[in-house]
Design a protein around this motif. Structure first.
Motif, mmCIF file in Angstrom:
data_model
loop_
_atom_site.group_PDB
_atom_site.id
_atom_site.type_symbol
_atom_site.label_atom_id
_atom_site.label_comp_id
_atom_site.label_asym_id
_atom_site.label_seq_id
_atom_site.Cartn_x
_atom_site.Cartn_y
_atom_site.Cartn_z
ATOM 1 N N LYS A 140 0.828 -1.205 0.000
ATOM 2 C CA LYS A 140 0.000 0.000 0.000
ATOM 3 C C LYS A 140 0.862 1.254 0.000
ATOM 4 O O LYS A 140 0.550 2.234 -0.682
ATOM 5 N N ARG A 141 1.939 1.228 0.779
ATOM 6 C CA ARG A 141 2.826 2.395 0.830
ATOM 7 C C ARG A 141 3.459 2.658 -0.539
ATOM 8 O O ARG A 141 3.593 3.804 -0.967
ATOM 9 N N GLN A 143 2.207 1.864 -3.464
ATOM 10 C CA GLN A 143 1.191 2.373 -4.368
ATOM 11 C C GLN A 143 0.891 3.841 -4.078
ATOM 12 O O GLN A 143 0.699 4.635 -5.007
ATOM 13 N N LYS A 144 0.878 4.256 -2.832
ATOM 14 C CA LYS A 144 0.659 5.664 -2.491
ATOM 15 C C LYS A 144 1.815 6.508 -2.990
ATOM 16 O O LYS A 144 1.619 7.633 -3.481
ATOM 17 N N HIS A 145 3.020 6.013 -2.884
ATOM 18 C CA HIS A 145 4.187 6.759 -3.303
ATOM 19 C C HIS A 145 4.175 6.975 -4.820
ATOM 20 O O HIS A 145 4.656 7.991 -5.308
ATOM 21 N N ARG A 146 3.603 6.044 -5.561
ATOM 22 C CA ARG A 146 3.560 6.178 -7.001
ATOM 23 C C ARG A 146 2.452 7.121 -7.438
ATOM 24 O O ARG A 146 2.326 7.451 -8.596
ATOM 25 N N GLY A 147 1.603 7.534 -6.512
ATOM 26 C CA GLY A 147 0.552 8.470 -6.834
ATOM 27 C C GLY A 147 -0.696 7.819 -7.382
ATOM 28 O O GLY A 147 -1.455 8.459 -8.085
ATOM 29 N N ARG A 148 -0.925 6.594 -7.056
ATOM 30 C CA ARG A 148 -2.125 5.907 -7.568
ATOM 31 C C ARG A 148 -3.158 5.774 -6.520
ATOM 32 O O ARG A 148 -3.107 5.741 -5.415
#
Length: 148
Positions: A140-141, A143-148
């Motif tokens: 999850k972290r 995916q958040k870092h990739r901006g999705r």
């Protein structure tokens, strides 16, 4: 060649149910298990049918004769020891042997072994669950870092 192994079945009333204590000895090992027959006293035919049908599949809790081995090793170690020390060690051996019949001691040893196995399995399951949760959190972290 015929092999004879001593086995006994003791039927008793424990206050609530009729219980059978099955004892079995083979090749230096002693095993015991407890079977609940129910609230009514079992008849001789029911006991015979039980022995014929289920005796071979009973889950005997085998306990090696550890007390005799411990006494022999202690006696060898204390052959030339101080008499007071020998007396102390003998008292510890007697207290460590525990109370109850050999069948009760064998069954309690089996209970302890199963308890240890259950604890190990539970510990392993908790570890795997925490690893799974950690991997999910990391995913999850990312995916958040990739901006999705």
């Amino acid at each position: 060649m015929q092999v004879i192994t001593p086995s006994t079945l003791t039927v008793l009333h424990d206050g609530q149910f009729w219980v059978g204590i099955c004892e079995h000895a083979e090749s230096g090992r002693y095993g015991a298990c407890r079977v609940v027959f129910g609230a009514t006293e079992p008849t001789d035919t029911e006991i015979l049918a039980f022995v014929c049908a289920r005796w071979a599949t009973l889950p005997f809790d085998y306990a090696d004769d550890q007390a005799a081995e411990a006494l022999q090793s202690a006696a060898a170690a204390l052959a030339h020891a101080n008499p007071k020390r020998r007396q102390r060690e003998a008292r510890k051996q007697v207290e460590g042997a525990g109370i109850g019949t050999k069948a009760q001691q064998a069954m309690s040893a089996g209970y302890e072994a199963r308890k240890d196995e259950r604890k190990a399995a539970s510990r392993q399951a908790k570890q795997e669950e925490s690893e799974r949760r950690f991997a999910l959190k990391q995913q999850k972290r990312k995916q958040k870092h990739r901006g999705r």
